[in-house]
Write an enzyme that holds these catalytic residues in place. Structure first.
Site, PDB file in Angstrom:
ATOM      1  N   ARG A   1       0.852  -1.185   0.000  1.00 64.33           N
ATOM      2  CA  ARG A   1       0.000   0.000   0.000  1.00 64.33           C
ATOM      3  C   ARG A   1       0.895   1.244   0.000  1.00 64.33           C
ATOM      4  NH1 ARG A   1      -3.889   2.428   4.799  1.00 64.33           N
ATOM      5  NH2 ARG A   1      -4.898   4.023   3.502  1.00 64.33           N
ATOM      6  N   HIS A   2       0.413   2.309  -0.607  1.00 62.76           N
ATOM      7  CA  HIS A   2       1.160   3.569  -0.652  1.00 62.76           C
ATOM      8  C   HIS A   2       1.442   4.112   0.750  1.00 62.76           C
ATOM      9  CE1 HIS A   2      -2.434   5.840   0.524  1.00 62.76           C
ATOM     10  NE2 HIS A   2      -3.093   5.051  -0.292  1.00 62.76           N
ATOM     11  N   GLY A   3       2.397   5.015   0.839  1.00 63.02           N
ATOM     12  CA  GLY A   3       2.717   5.674   2.103  1.00 63.02           C
ATOM     13  C   GLY A   3       1.626   6.662   2.507  1.00 63.02           C
ATOM     14  N   GLU A   4       1.803   7.226   3.696  1.00 68.23           N
ATOM     15  CA  GLU A   4       0.826   8.201   4.187  1.00 68.23           C
ATOM     16  C   GLU A   4       0.678   9.339   3.178  1.00 68.23           C
ATOM     17  OE1 GLU A   4       0.353  10.208   8.429  1.00 68.23           O
ATOM     18  OE2 GLU A   4       1.664  11.395   7.121  1.00 68.23           O
TER      19      GLU A   4
ATOM     20  N   GLN B   1      -1.575  13.041   1.889  1.00 62.27           N
ATOM     21  CA  GLN B   1      -2.235  14.224   2.440  1.00 62.27           C
ATOM     22  C   GLN B   1      -3.692  13.913   2.779  1.00 62.27           C
ATOM     23  OE1 GLN B   1      -0.819  16.963   3.276  1.00 62.27           O
ATOM     24  NE2 GLN B   1       1.173  16.808   2.261  1.00 62.27           N
TER      25      GLN B   1
ATOM     26  N   ASN C   1      -4.802  10.947   3.839  1.00 65.45           N
ATOM     27  CA  ASN C   1      -4.801  10.196   5.098  1.00 65.45           C
ATOM     28  C   ASN C   1      -4.644  11.137   6.276  1.00 65.45           C
ATOM     29  OD1 ASN C   1      -2.790   7.738   3.430  1.00 65.45           O
ATOM     30  ND2 ASN C   1      -4.975   7.595   3.830  1.00 65.45           N
TER      31      ASN C   1
ATOM     32  N   ARG D   1       0.197   9.296  -5.387  1.00 73.89           N
ATOM     33  CA  ARG D   1       0.761   8.780  -4.135  1.00 73.89           C
ATOM     34  C   ARG D   1       1.387   7.393  -4.302  1.00 73.89           C
ATOM     35  NH1 ARG D   1      -4.781   9.289  -3.580  1.00 73.89           N
ATOM     36  NH2 ARG D   1      -6.059   7.491  -3.006  1.00 73.89           N
TER      37      ARG D   1
ATOM     38  N   GLU E   1      -7.042   3.086  -6.904  1.00 73.00           N
ATOM     39  CA  GLU E   1      -7.912   3.217  -5.739  1.00 73.00           C
ATOM     40  C   GLU E   1      -9.380   3.055  -6.140  1.00 73.00           C
ATOM     41  OE1 GLU E   1      -8.762   2.847  -2.794  1.00 73.00           O
ATOM     42  OE2 GLU E   1      -7.840   4.534  -1.718  1.00 73.00           O
TER      43      GLU E   1
END
Length: 288
Positions: free
Chosen positions: A16-19, A21, A23, A78, A106
């Site tokens: 999964r993508h990183g944190e 904006q 999130n 992202r 997504e």
């Protein structure tokens, strides 16, 4: 001519993508299209650490000499940024290729999202069921399932046509940089989990990974790399975990008769044998 010889990838790793904006602050979706949402600085750091973690896994802690990686990535900003940071852990000679893959994007929640309206919609989703609920102007998880299923067909064609490797001595690792729901749906499709089982699955954390590793008989399993405790934490039931452990040594294409949850999900109190047929045979009345 028959199909060319091919070798199964040693691992398929979902990331999964990183944190992002979004999130950090859901209000970001009110002014920025979902696909343009950027990573935070923390998200970039998470992605770099994920790259290092993945390299340790695919290189067997630097003991393997012939490992290679091939990336599939969602087209969202992202995920592409996550891949860019992950890539810093790999020398160019280890990367066979990369492909942007729209079908692992997504779940579509609609266009610009109004915060209060989206909160109410997500509450409705919890009552309706996460898999079949379709967001207004967007998608349901069932819609994502359909496109992920199409991607899997293409993935198998890539493998069967030997598009991912030139040297059969290479250990190929496929890495799919995607999103939480798309990754859960991917696993659901691959392992034939039911909709009910999907509803209990927990989302991946930012830059968390799931490693599907090839077992000794040619089946992929989460239990080669991950512990029972991890699988339970992610929402797998005891029967699902037993099935993953069976897959570690199962021959490719076998069906797990000792893990009966699949039949039990559809039928009640199935008899172990056909008593009527047995009685007819004993009476000599069984017709040819």
């Amino acid at each position: 001519m028959g199909n060319p010889q091919y070798k199964l990838p040693k691992r398929i790793i979902l990331v999964r993508h990183g944190e992002s904006q979004g999130n950090l602050d859901g209000a970001a979706y009110t002014t920025t299209p979902d696909y343009k949402i950027e990573l935070t600085q923390l998200g970039q750091n998470q992605a770099r650490k994920a790259g290092e973690q993945i390299r340790q896994i695919v290189s067997d802690d630097e003991t393997s000499q012939n490992w290679k990686v091939y990336f599939y990535v969602s087209p969202y900003q992202r995920t592409r940024s996550t891949l860019r940071e992950i890539g810093k852990a790999f020398p160019k000679k280890r990367i066979i290729g990369v492909r942007e893959e729209c079908r692992v994007r997504e779940q579509d929640f609609g266009n610009f999202q109004v915060a209060e309206r989206m909160k109410a919609i997500k509450e409705t989703r919890e009552r309706f069921g996460r898999f079949f609920f379709r967001f207004p102007e967007g998608e349901s998880a069932a819609d994502v399932f359909d496109r992920v299923s199409s991607f899997l067909e293409s993935l198998w064609r890539d493998i069967h046509m030997n598009r991912l490797q030139q040297d059969t001595s290479d250990e190929i690792n496929l890495i799919i940089v995607s999103h939480g729901l798309a990754s859960r749906v991917f696993l659901m499709k691959w392992f034939k989990w039911t909709v009910e089982q999907f509803e209990y699955l927990n989302n991946l954390d930012n830059c968390e990974i799931r490693v599907m590793q090839l077992g000794s008989g040619g089946e992929y399993s989460l239990a080669v790399h991950h512990s029972d405790e991890e699988l339970e934490k992610w929402g797998l039931s005891s029967d699902m975990i037993a099935d993953q452990k069976w897959r570690v040594n199962a021959n490719r294409g076998d069906w797990n008769e000792k893990c009966p949850w699949y039949l039990d999900a559809f039928f009640d109190n199935l008899a172990d044998s056909d008593d009527t047929a047995d009685d007819d045979q004993e009476d000599g009345n069984l017709q040819p």
